[in-house]
Design a protein around this motif. Structure first.
Motif, mmCIF file in Angstrom:
data_model
loop_
_atom_site.group_PDB
_atom_site.id
_atom_site.type_symbol
_atom_site.label_atom_id
_atom_site.label_comp_id
_atom_site.label_asym_id
_atom_site.label_seq_id
_atom_site.Cartn_x
_atom_site.Cartn_y
_atom_site.Cartn_z
ATOM 1 N N LEU A 82 -54.759 -3.621 7.431
ATOM 2 C CA LEU A 82 -53.724 -2.955 8.219
ATOM 3 C C LEU A 82 -52.331 -3.338 7.717
ATOM 4 C CD1 LEU A 82 -53.080 -1.111 10.607
ATOM 5 C CD2 LEU A 82 -53.149 -3.139 12.081
ATOM 6 N N LEU A 83 -52.133 -4.608 7.410
ATOM 7 C CA LEU A 83 -50.841 -5.064 6.869
ATOM 8 C C LEU A 83 -50.558 -4.401 5.516
ATOM 9 C CD1 LEU A 83 -48.362 -6.934 7.049
ATOM 10 C CD2 LEU A 83 -49.755 -8.684 5.905
ATOM 11 N N LEU A 84 -51.569 -4.355 4.647
ATOM 12 C CA LEU A 84 -51.399 -3.707 3.346
ATOM 13 C C LEU A 84 -51.074 -2.222 3.515
ATOM 14 C CD1 LEU A 84 -54.271 -5.364 1.285
ATOM 15 C CD2 LEU A 84 -51.815 -5.726 1.009
ATOM 16 N N GLU A 85 -51.750 -1.569 4.461
ATOM 17 C CA GLU A 85 -51.485 -0.155 4.707
ATOM 18 C C GLU A 85 -50.031 0.051 5.134
ATOM 19 O OE1 GLU A 85 -53.628 3.412 7.123
ATOM 20 O OE2 GLU A 85 -53.073 1.631 8.305
ATOM 21 N N ARG A 86 -49.561 -0.749 6.070
ATOM 22 C CA ARG A 86 -48.184 -0.600 6.565
ATOM 23 C C ARG A 86 -47.155 -0.875 5.468
ATOM 24 N NH1 ARG A 86 -50.683 1.856 9.734
ATOM 25 N NH2 ARG A 86 -50.949 1.360 11.912
ATOM 26 N N ILE A 87 -47.363 -1.935 4.703
ATOM 27 C CA ILE A 87 -46.455 -2.242 3.591
ATOM 28 C C ILE A 87 -46.469 -1.095 2.586
ATOM 29 C CG2 ILE A 87 -46.104 -3.768 1.592
ATOM 30 C CD1 ILE A 87 -47.151 -6.074 3.421
ATOM 31 N N GLY A 88 -47.653 -0.615 2.256
ATOM 32 C CA GLY A 88 -47.781 0.495 1.312
ATOM 33 C C GLY A 88 -47.089 1.747 1.808
ATOM 34 N N GLU A 89 -47.212 2.050 3.101
ATOM 35 C CA GLU A 89 -46.558 3.234 3.658
ATOM 36 C C GLU A 89 -45.043 3.155 3.508
ATOM 37 O OE1 GLU A 89 -49.780 4.306 7.192
ATOM 38 O OE2 GLU A 89 -48.043 3.051 7.663
ATOM 39 N N VAL A 90 -44.479 2.003 3.832
ATOM 40 C CA VAL A 90 -43.025 1.827 3.720
ATOM 41 C C VAL A 90 -42.586 1.926 2.267
ATOM 42 C CG1 VAL A 90 -41.139 0.158 4.011
ATOM 43 C CG2 VAL A 90 -42.806 0.489 5.852
ATOM 44 N N LEU A 91 -43.301 1.259 1.382
ATOM 45 C CA LEU A 91 -42.929 1.271 -0.039
ATOM 46 C C LEU A 91 -43.062 2.663 -0.653
ATOM 47 C CD1 LEU A 91 -44.521 -2.094 -1.258
ATOM 48 C CD2 LEU A 91 -42.084 -1.603 -0.876
ATOM 49 N N VAL A 92 -44.178 3.338 -0.399
ATOM 50 C CA VAL A 92 -44.379 4.679 -0.955
ATOM 51 C C VAL A 92 -43.291 5.621 -0.458
ATOM 52 C CG1 VAL A 92 -45.882 6.719 -0.875
ATOM 53 C CG2 VAL A 92 -46.838 4.494 -1.462
ATOM 54 N N THR A 93 -43.020 5.586 0.841
ATOM 55 C CA THR A 93 -41.990 6.456 1.418
ATOM 56 C C THR A 93 -40.637 6.201 0.760
ATOM 57 O OG1 THR A 93 -43.151 6.553 3.532
ATOM 58 C CG2 THR A 93 -40.804 7.083 3.555
ATOM 59 N N THR A 94 -40.271 4.949 0.641
ATOM 60 C CA THR A 94 -38.977 4.591 0.064
ATOM 61 C C THR A 94 -38.878 5.005 -1.399
ATOM 62 O OG1 THR A 94 -38.819 2.717 1.583
ATOM 63 C CG2 THR A 94 -37.381 2.675 -0.358
ATOM 64 N N VAL A 95 -39.864 4.627 -2.182
ATOM 65 C CA VAL A 95 -39.827 4.905 -3.624
ATOM 66 C C VAL A 95 -39.841 6.403 -3.894
ATOM 67 C CG1 VAL A 95 -41.020 4.578 -5.824
ATOM 68 C CG2 VAL A 95 -40.796 2.663 -4.247
ATOM 69 N N LEU A 96 -40.632 7.154 -3.139
ATOM 70 C CA LEU A 96 -40.673 8.607 -3.347
ATOM 71 C C LEU A 96 -39.312 9.258 -3.129
ATOM 72 C CD1 LEU A 96 -44.057 9.885 -1.865
ATOM 73 C CD2 LEU A 96 -43.231 10.200 -4.203
ATOM 74 N N LEU A 97 -38.501 8.663 -2.274
ATOM 75 C CA LEU A 97 -37.207 9.270 -1.959
ATOM 76 C C LEU A 97 -36.046 8.793 -2.844
ATOM 77 C CD1 LEU A 97 -37.367 9.276 1.941
ATOM 78 C CD2 LEU A 97 -37.592 11.238 0.390
ATOM 79 N N ILE A 98 -36.123 7.577 -3.375
ATOM 80 C CA ILE A 98 -34.937 7.019 -4.048
ATOM 81 C C ILE A 98 -34.950 7.125 -5.574
ATOM 82 C CG2 ILE A 98 -34.507 5.436 -2.130
ATOM 83 C CD1 ILE A 98 -35.478 3.145 -4.017
ATOM 84 N N PHE A 99 -36.020 7.651 -6.140
ATOM 85 C CA PHE A 99 -36.069 7.853 -7.591
ATOM 86 C C PHE A 99 -36.176 9.342 -7.896
ATOM 87 C CE2 PHE A 99 -37.529 3.438 -7.381
ATOM 88 C CZ PHE A 99 -36.747 2.857 -8.372
ATOM 89 N N SER A 100 -35.278 9.830 -8.705
ATOM 90 C CA SER A 100 -35.285 11.257 -9.054
ATOM 91 C C SER A 100 -36.317 11.595 -10.121
ATOM 92 C CB SER A 100 -33.885 11.680 -9.522
ATOM 93 O OG SER A 100 -33.508 10.951 -10.682
ATOM 94 N N ASP A 101 -37.026 10.601 -10.609
ATOM 95 C CA ASP A 101 -38.029 10.811 -11.661
ATOM 96 C C ASP A 101 -39.145 11.766 -11.248
ATOM 97 O OD1 ASP A 101 -36.843 8.829 -13.370
ATOM 98 O OD2 ASP A 101 -37.727 7.312 -12.059
ATOM 99 N N PHE A 102 -39.306 11.993 -9.952
ATOM 100 C CA PHE A 102 -40.402 12.814 -9.461
ATOM 101 C C PHE A 102 -40.026 14.290 -9.354
ATOM 102 C CE2 PHE A 102 -40.567 8.607 -7.287
ATOM 103 C CZ PHE A 102 -41.460 8.040 -8.168
ATOM 104 N N ASN A 103 -38.745 14.600 -9.530
ATOM 105 C CA ASN A 103 -38.303 15.987 -9.455
ATOM 106 C C ASN A 103 -38.803 16.769 -10.662
ATOM 107 O OD1 ASN A 103 -36.970 15.562 -7.043
ATOM 108 N ND2 ASN A 103 -35.061 15.015 -8.041
#
Length: 155
Positions: free
Chosen positions: A43-64
């Protein structure tokens, strides 16, 4: 890696969050019984992963979307996995909303509700060449898929 807003990341997150928001009011029968037995580390890993994935997906333009030749196939594949994820949710919302419905497979993908988004994020991380998203996805995948495997075993 390039800092900047990712509209592609935002689209992926909306594809994740909208059905999950609807699910909160349409949980499977007896779901709360299974939640009580969840592994706290997963559960802790899931929550940490959710926060990290959400943040990284939004702050790097490499995915555009960019002219990336055959690399674009990774982004297209990620998007197709997310479309399949939406099909999974449509099927779930039209079902009797039992635990079996929530933990079903689709097109041979086991635990589709947990597995498809993790695979899609993996593919978009490869497309963007972003090691941070890859690491965040591994953390998320261990927690999220691990929890769902535990629920499935209990059934």
């Amino acid at each position: 890696m390039h800092f900047g807003f990712s509209y592609t990341g935002l689209i992926f997150l909306l594809m994740l969050f909208i059905p999950n928001g609807l699910w909160a009011k349409n949980q499977p029968k007896d779901y709360e019984e299974y939640v009580q037995n969840e592994n706290k580390i997963l559960l802790l890993l899931e929550r940490i992963g959710e926060v990290l994935v959400t943040t990284v997906l939004l702050i790097f333009s490499d995915f555009n979307v960019r002219d990336a030749g055959w690399w674009l196939a990774w982004l297209i594949s990620a998007f197709l996995l997310m479309l399949l994820y939406e099909v999974f949710w449509i099927r779930y919302f039209r079902s009797e909303k039992r635990m079996q419905d929530f933990y079903s497979s689709i097109l041979g993908v086991p635990l589709a509700g947990a597995t498809l988004p993790v695979l899609a994020v993996l593919f978009i991380a490869i497309y963007g060449g972003n090691i941070f998203l890859l690491a965040a996805d591994v953390i998320l995948g261990i927690g999220h898929i691990g929890i769902h495997m535990g629920h499935r075993r209990e059934m």
